[in-house]
Design an enzyme around this catalytic site. Sequence first.
Site, mmCIF file in Angstrom:
data_model
loop_
_atom_site.group_PDB
_atom_site.id
_atom_site.type_symbol
_atom_site.label_atom_id
_atom_site.label_comp_id
_atom_site.label_asym_id
_atom_site.label_seq_id
_atom_site.Cartn_x
_atom_site.Cartn_y
_atom_site.Cartn_z
ATOM 1 N N GLY A 1 0.809 -1.130 0.054
ATOM 2 C CA GLY A 1 -0.138 -0.106 -0.066
ATOM 3 C C GLY A 1 0.929 1.319 -0.057
ATOM 4 N N THR B 1 -6.506 -0.962 9.902
ATOM 5 C CA THR B 1 -7.697 -1.254 10.958
ATOM 6 C C THR B 1 -8.970 -1.682 10.313
ATOM 7 O OG1 THR B 1 -8.442 1.151 10.782
ATOM 8 C CG2 THR B 1 -6.769 0.750 12.462
ATOM 9 N N HIS C 1 -11.555 11.918 13.069
ATOM 10 C CA HIS C 1 -10.683 11.988 12.018
ATOM 11 C C HIS C 1 -11.199 12.662 10.695
ATOM 12 C CE1 HIS C 1 -9.413 8.532 14.458
ATOM 13 N NE2 HIS C 1 -8.119 8.519 13.755
ATOM 14 N N LYS D 1 -11.664 8.903 5.953
ATOM 15 C CA LYS D 1 -11.740 7.525 6.843
ATOM 16 C C LYS D 1 -12.830 6.738 6.471
ATOM 17 C CE LYS D 1 -10.271 5.596 11.347
ATOM 18 N NZ LYS D 1 -9.515 4.567 10.687
ATOM 19 N N THR E 1 -8.394 2.872 17.075
ATOM 20 C CA THR E 1 -7.694 3.341 18.114
ATOM 21 C C THR E 1 -8.765 3.715 19.159
ATOM 22 O OG1 THR E 1 -6.088 4.282 16.822
ATOM 23 C CG2 THR E 1 -6.403 5.273 19.128
HETATM 24 P P1 NAD Z 1 -4.970 5.036 2.193
HETATM 25 O O1 NAD Z 1 -6.580 4.666 1.415
HETATM 26 O O2 NAD Z 1 -4.602 6.315 1.859
HETATM 27 O O3 NAD Z 1 -4.033 4.134 1.856
HETATM 28 C C1 NAD Z 1 -4.331 2.591 1.633
HETATM 29 C C2 NAD Z 1 -3.490 2.225 0.545
HETATM 30 O O4 NAD Z 1 -3.447 0.646 0.184
HETATM 31 C C3 NAD Z 1 -4.093 2.771 -0.894
HETATM 32 O O5 NAD Z 1 -2.968 3.156 -1.790
HETATM 33 C C4 NAD Z 1 -4.665 1.570 -1.567
HETATM 34 O O6 NAD Z 1 -4.446 1.430 -2.906
HETATM 35 C C5 NAD Z 1 -3.553 0.209 -0.952
HETATM 36 N N1 NAD Z 1 -4.160 -1.013 -1.168
HETATM 37 C C6 NAD Z 1 -5.278 -1.507 -1.105
HETATM 38 N N2 NAD Z 1 -5.423 -2.940 -1.294
HETATM 39 C C7 NAD Z 1 -4.398 -3.139 -1.627
HETATM 40 C C8 NAD Z 1 -3.661 -4.463 -2.078
HETATM 41 N N3 NAD Z 1 -4.303 -5.601 -1.950
HETATM 42 N N4 NAD Z 1 -2.102 -4.576 -1.885
HETATM 43 C C9 NAD Z 1 -1.539 -3.345 -1.964
HETATM 44 N N5 NAD Z 1 -1.897 -2.001 -1.745
HETATM 45 C C10 NAD Z 1 -3.243 -2.250 -1.515
HETATM 46 O O7 NAD Z 1 -5.266 4.996 3.678
HETATM 47 P P2 NAD Z 1 -4.298 5.446 4.957
HETATM 48 O O8 NAD Z 1 -4.848 6.443 5.481
HETATM 49 O O9 NAD Z 1 -3.106 5.425 4.587
HETATM 50 O O10 NAD Z 1 -4.620 4.218 5.952
HETATM 51 C C11 NAD Z 1 -4.471 2.817 5.797
HETATM 52 C C12 NAD Z 1 -4.830 2.027 6.869
HETATM 53 O O11 NAD Z 1 -4.041 2.148 7.849
HETATM 54 C C13 NAD Z 1 -6.288 2.230 7.347
HETATM 55 O O12 NAD Z 1 -6.879 0.909 7.837
HETATM 56 C C14 NAD Z 1 -6.033 3.050 8.554
HETATM 57 O O13 NAD Z 1 -7.258 3.003 9.428
HETATM 58 C C15 NAD Z 1 -4.570 2.634 8.788
HETATM 59 N N6 NAD Z 1 -4.035 3.270 9.839
HETATM 60 C C16 NAD Z 1 -3.430 2.881 10.844
HETATM 61 C C17 NAD Z 1 -2.485 3.702 11.632
HETATM 62 C C18 NAD Z 1 -1.929 3.041 12.902
HETATM 63 O O14 NAD Z 1 -0.978 3.687 13.565
HETATM 64 N N7 NAD Z 1 -1.854 1.926 13.205
HETATM 65 C C19 NAD Z 1 -2.413 5.084 11.408
HETATM 66 C C20 NAD Z 1 -2.940 5.445 10.382
HETATM 67 C C21 NAD Z 1 -3.906 4.840 9.606
#
Ligand code: NAD
Length: 275
Positions: free
Chosen positions: A15, A107, A162, A166, A173
């Site tokens: 991703g 998440t 958020h 989202k 969290t």
């Molecule tokens: P985003 O939509 O900007 O990015 C997700 C990326 O994953 C996209 O570019 C999408 O094309 C890609 N993707 C989807 N399916 C895929 C696959 N099969 N193979 C490869 N890539 C794939 O979202 P984001 O804001 O970057 O958040 C992503 C996730 O992380 C969410 O679930 C978010 O809640 C979580 N998050 C967690 C934390 C943490 O601290 N744990 C912090 C921020 C976000």
Amino acid sequence: MASKKMTELKVGITGCAGRMGRALMRQVAEHEKCALVGGSEREDSDAIGLDLGELAGFGTLGLTVTKDPRHVFEVADVVLDFTSPAAMAHHAELAAAEGAGLVAGTTGLEPDQEAMIVAAASKTAIVRAANMSVGINLLLALTQRVAATLGSDFDIEILEMHHRHKVDAPSGTALALGRAGAAGRGVSHDDVADRGRDGITGERRPGDIGYAVLRGGNVAGEHSVIFAADNERIELSHKATDRTIFARGALTAALWLQGKPPGLYSMADVLGLGD
Ligand code: NAD
């Protein structure tokens, strides 16, 4: 020169074109003990074939975004995953098959997807955290302690906000904070969670942990745990103004994972916040 290469942690990012993916690529590139070795995206992403460095905005790296995640797991010591629930569950299987560590940040997983992460963790080391920031992990520990200290005359409510993009709610969290509150009280979270109120809901059930969700703008993440009794209220809050705090935490977890036996670890383990 050769010894530096030997000690560098090879990091892959699934991703990699996402909001977190790009922040992670910049963080890895800046870290002297890490090397970015691969990045994948979903098959229909416009980013397939682009140079990873150019995508992240730090210049040409000579590695391109692949649609084959297995390749990323083959070349990396640790993979950072912030994708989608279905994608991360599949990536956990690849991590187990290839013996790569996984920092699992996505998440909103369904129970069967959670089970796939647990199964993969019997074969490789995985750090799983709904929120990788140091501050939030301290907030989790504090929430559990305050809930254990206060009596049931204090109602627990969790408020989160958020950005408008989202897709899951309440945030992972917020749910982790709720579970920390439930653990402090020695009750099952699923028995007490009230995840949304609308219309004639009836009075608040004693012992419930309630959730309220706000969405808007580019808010990186705000969480408050409110302990409300008659005539007094305690509020514990954390405000993230930039997603680099999550990327930094994810990288700390990746470095910590080196050499760890298979298992499912938390950020509390990484940061030494456990009991
Ligand atoms: P985003 O939509 O900007 O990015 C997700 C990326 O994953 C996209 O570019 C999408 O094309 C890609 N993707 C989807 N399916 C895929 C696959 N099969 N193979 C490869 N890539 C794939 O979202 P984001 O804001 O970057 O958040 C992503 C996730 O992380 C969410 O679930 C978010 O809640 C979580 N998050 C967690 C934390 C943490 O601290 N744990 C912090 C921020 C976000």
